[in-house]
Design a protein around this motif. Sequence first.
Motif, PDB file in Angstrom:
ATOM      1  N   GLN A   1      -8.073   1.360  -3.250  1.00  0.00           N
ATOM      2  CA  GLN A   1      -9.247   1.140  -2.499  1.00  0.00           C
ATOM      3  C   GLN A   1     -10.580   0.494  -3.262  1.00  0.00           C
TER       4      GLN A   1
ATOM      5  N   PRO B   1       0.742  -1.247  -0.198  1.00  0.00           N
ATOM      6  CA  PRO B   1      -0.054  -0.016  -0.035  1.00  0.00           C
ATOM      7  C   PRO B   1       0.801   1.406   0.042  1.00  0.00           C
TER       8      PRO B   1
ATOM      9  N   TRP C   1       0.537   4.170  -2.503  1.00  0.00           N
ATOM     10  CA  TRP C   1       0.448   5.731  -2.209  1.00  0.00           C
ATOM     11  C   TRP C   1       1.511   6.636  -2.964  1.00  0.00           C
TER      12      TRP C   1
ATOM     13  N   SER D   1      -3.476   5.263  -4.935  1.00  0.00           N
ATOM     14  CA  SER D   1      -4.102   4.772  -3.675  1.00  0.00           C
ATOM     15  C   SER D   1      -5.559   4.502  -3.956  1.00  0.00           C
TER      16      SER D   1
END
Length: 557
Positions: A279, A266, A270, A275
């Motif tokens: 999701q 993650p 990012w 990001s």
Amino acid sequence: MSRPAYSSSDTKAADTGTPARTAAAGPPGTAETPAHRARHTARPRRRPSVDRLVRGALPLTAVLALAAFLRFWQLTQIGFNSDEAVYTGTAASLAGDPAMQPVFPVFRAHPVLFTGFLSLFLRGGTDEFTARAVAAGVGVVTVVVTYLLAKRLYGRGAGLAAALLLAVMPYHVVVTRQVLLDGLMTLCATVALYCVVRYVQAGRDGLPWLLGAAASLGAAALSKETALVLVCGLYVFFVLSRSAWIRWRHAVLATGLLALVVLAFPLAMWISGRSATGQHYLQWQLFRRANHPMGFYATTLPWVLGWAVLAAAVVGLVWLRRRNSWREGLLLCWIAAPVLFFTLWPVKGFPYLLPIAPPLAVLAGRTIGALAGLRPRAGRLRVSPRRLSAAAAVLVALAVALSLALPSAGRITAAPTGSFLAGSGGLAGGREAGQWVRDHVPGGARLLAGGPSVANVLQFYGGKPVSALSVSVNRLYRNPSYTPVPNPDRALRDGEFQYVVWDSYTARRAPFYGEKIRQLVDKYHGRAVYTSAVRVPASPTDPTPTPVIVIYQVRVS
């Protein structure tokens, strides 16, 4: 009686183990020359015996050769399936292949450890054999780790038996012949299990082994996030075990290291500004609809794990119950956690439970190894009980291995059936259809397929954009990588698609979309421009040979 007198040289020989000076060294009173001393005091070097070599390295080498043969034999006989096309295409994008980058983005539904590792081998070009050879090599290494695990727990005989069973197990052979994430995940998970065993055996001094287990589990999660389920198995083991315990400080340090490794993915998303993509993938994974009934694994896996392996594991747990300890508890918790989770989880895949294959092989190897420890009565035979029990163990191991090797070979050479179970093999006819698209479909043209499985394969081999009719317009129920086609009739009328693809795989799995493709072909004057040479029965009740893939060129009028 008086005690015999010993000379000083005799006393020294008795203390050090060197031969005493005798008359052969020379007549009394003569000085012993250096040649005499070298000849009479030097010990001959021991050469490794042939028996030790046969019992040691040769059996393991033979097992690994068998494992490699089953995983590399006819490796590219059938082309990629959908998942293989996606993972190889993603690895090629990471390697800088300009043809793959527009079609297969780097960040998709899973972490990128395997695809990143695979990309190191695809910098010189993208080809099927290289990609599958990397996955097959990972499978062979897993056999080695399984041998080390079983040997550490139950001895060398059990280690050889476990390695042999995993080497020929249809489940492990079939999955590791494909470019899938589950092979590397299983390797990392088995290394973590080995490190946990070393930690328990080392006691208070085992912190480095526990940290190694945490790092290996983190690597398994970076291969495929479902590996985190195994942490639950370890938690249950340490809570229930009375003889194996973990210090709080060790648990905190290992948990911190595991979290640090897992957060690398993650964090990378990012930093790259993707990001939101992560999701969307998380939402899709959580809200995916069930694709198999709850009893899917109970009816599918025993045949590919091997009934003989399951029977040997259960027999050993019952027969050797007085010897059961934390070892069996660890293996059973490691197996139970993913089995229970994925049985209850609505989304199920054929390769999802691959991490249970090594510990099952170890439990079965334990039973076979225990046979070699029996001491039966030889009777009138002039054979020692030890050799008799060892021969019985070898015969049982070969019989169980043969019951696994034959189905493995059968799956490798099996003819296409027209139906397809994701993760169980290649997609027959897909490679040839994709190559036709590459050579005959003009640039800028688009294709509409029934489902994303065939669409991914055609995109990989053909290099042209292919949409799928079955992709949901609801973002919660579709892979974010796919673009839905809300109104296929209007899209065809507007000239967005010039080709429509029908395939038997989608028609069998989702008859509604197969029939919808047929309707669009009839409505927009479809003309078959490609028909696959691979033919299968039209349905389980209709044996008429039918092409697996047909490509139609459509027009509005």
